[in-house]
Scaffold this motif. Sequence first.
Motif, mmCIF file in Angstrom:
data_model
loop_
_atom_site.group_PDB
_atom_site.id
_atom_site.type_symbol
_atom_site.label_atom_id
_atom_site.label_comp_id
_atom_site.label_asym_id
_atom_site.label_seq_id
_atom_site.Cartn_x
_atom_site.Cartn_y
_atom_site.Cartn_z
ATOM 1 N N ARG A 117 35.533 18.072 -18.987
ATOM 2 C CA ARG A 117 36.321 18.933 -19.895
ATOM 3 C C ARG A 117 35.782 18.892 -21.322
ATOM 4 N NH1 ARG A 117 38.047 22.320 -22.197
ATOM 5 N NH2 ARG A 117 40.154 23.185 -22.398
ATOM 6 N N LYS B 60 34.254 20.426 -8.391
ATOM 7 C CA LYS B 60 33.789 20.226 -9.766
ATOM 8 C C LYS B 60 33.002 18.929 -9.880
ATOM 9 C CE LYS B 60 35.941 23.864 -11.453
ATOM 10 N NZ LYS B 60 35.205 25.050 -11.965
ATOM 11 N N GLN C 60 32.978 21.523 -22.281
ATOM 12 C CA GLN C 60 33.244 22.961 -22.281
ATOM 13 C C GLN C 60 33.172 23.543 -23.694
ATOM 14 O OE1 GLN C 60 33.228 24.156 -19.167
ATOM 15 N NE2 GLN C 60 33.005 21.966 -18.722
ATOM 16 N N LEU D 48 43.510 19.988 -16.872
ATOM 17 C CA LEU D 48 42.106 19.763 -17.205
ATOM 18 C C LEU D 48 41.195 20.708 -16.421
ATOM 19 C CD1 LEU D 48 42.093 15.853 -17.254
ATOM 20 C CD2 LEU D 48 41.930 17.366 -19.233
ATOM 21 N N THR E 132 36.072 23.027 -26.267
ATOM 22 C CA THR E 132 36.164 21.668 -26.798
ATOM 23 C C THR E 132 35.101 21.431 -27.857
ATOM 24 O OG1 THR E 132 36.909 20.959 -24.599
ATOM 25 C CG2 THR E 132 36.322 19.237 -26.166
ATOM 26 N N CYS F 75 37.650 14.147 -17.470
ATOM 27 C CA CYS F 75 37.762 14.271 -18.929
ATOM 28 C C CYS F 75 36.387 14.513 -19.549
ATOM 29 C CB CYS F 75 38.393 13.015 -19.517
ATOM 30 S SG CYS F 75 40.142 12.792 -19.130
ATOM 31 N N ILE G 104 43.774 20.950 -24.777
ATOM 32 C CA ILE G 104 44.225 20.849 -23.383
ATOM 33 C C ILE G 104 45.492 21.649 -23.153
ATOM 34 C CG2 ILE G 104 44.971 19.252 -21.577
ATOM 35 C CD1 ILE G 104 43.301 17.113 -22.971
ATOM 36 N N GLY H 126 40.681 24.291 -17.666
ATOM 37 C CA GLY H 126 39.786 24.477 -18.799
ATOM 38 C C GLY H 126 38.322 24.412 -18.438
ATOM 39 N N ILE H 127 38.010 24.319 -17.129
ATOM 40 C CA ILE H 127 36.622 24.228 -16.677
ATOM 41 C C ILE H 127 36.310 25.469 -15.852
ATOM 42 C CG2 ILE H 127 34.935 22.860 -15.401
ATOM 43 C CD1 ILE H 127 36.788 20.437 -15.792
#
Length: 340
Positions: free
Chosen positions: A162, A117, A165, A93, A168, A159, A64, A96-97
């Motif tokens: 995230r 999202k 992805q 967060l 991750t 979360c 993160i 990261g998407i």
Amino acid sequence: MSGVRRRRDAAGKERRLVKTDNGEDPVILSDSLESETGSARIRLRERWELASVLNFLNVFEPVIGSNSKISAEEIEMGLIKPDSPVAQLHIDLLKGIPPVNKNLNGSDAWVTVLCKKLTMWWPWVAEGEIPLTANKGEEINRYKELDPTIRLQILKALCEIRAEQNDTVSYINDAIKHGTELSCFRKNNIGGDRNGTTYWYDGNTVLGHRLYREVKKFDPKTKVRGKGCLAPPLASFKWETLATNLEEFRKVADDFSSSKVTVQVAVSKIVQTDAIPVLEDLQKKKERAFKRKRRQEMLLNDSQNSYRVESTRSCRNRRPVSYTFDEYDRTIKEAIQMTK
């Protein structure tokens, strides 16, 4: 907060005057506001989603980023009264998407990005009807009006998104290849009984440490499915946060150590060996840091007072001028120290 006093306002109503440790102006809280905040905090701690969010931030902090260093208490308060730290957590967060929206740098524009999202991912990461959708900017005020538990569900869903992805997933695969136990990513309980009651322990230095209990309950009412057949009883789960600080962990350990329930005695031993020593060490570090800060403030005040005295003394008290190199170097060093 270091002190609480009470005083009456112009209308004659009693107010709580809370003195802060950081030197800021005292904050006045009404009893009703304090009660409302405390009630909302309790409701949040009764939701398993909060424990899940905290565990996610603990496990995936390297992915993160460093901007998300926020304590569990700050997250709770940010969900109760939306503020900048929790807003920044959502932004970190969302960044990261992919695709990353350029409007994330705006003050409240992240709420609109969040809605888009959620609309795309909600059926895969959450259940029920989506609680917030984009509506020409009205979603920003709508988000602030939501119940804290609804804002928690939204954060939990974010979360989950995230976690899906590529970076991750790669982080998990690489860690397992290098010998990391799967339990680091899939939390195991620290004890349980035949009735379905389980205990969980999780935390780190930044978020803090917490002890949870999950109680499984069965609905005694059963419905007949056919002649001579009964449907299995419906099960529900109750989530409790048993301890969030050193004092509460000590109390749980003391209470459970004398319990007649075997699993509680086992949990008490784990708390005493794994949790309390870590919390005691953190407490000592905080106390040393606080004392060090106070000493620095006192030295700074003494230095400033000394500088004022030196700068206001009469000319007759000044040292005679010396033009030697040693005297010149000594004067420069004194001036530098005084400036510091």
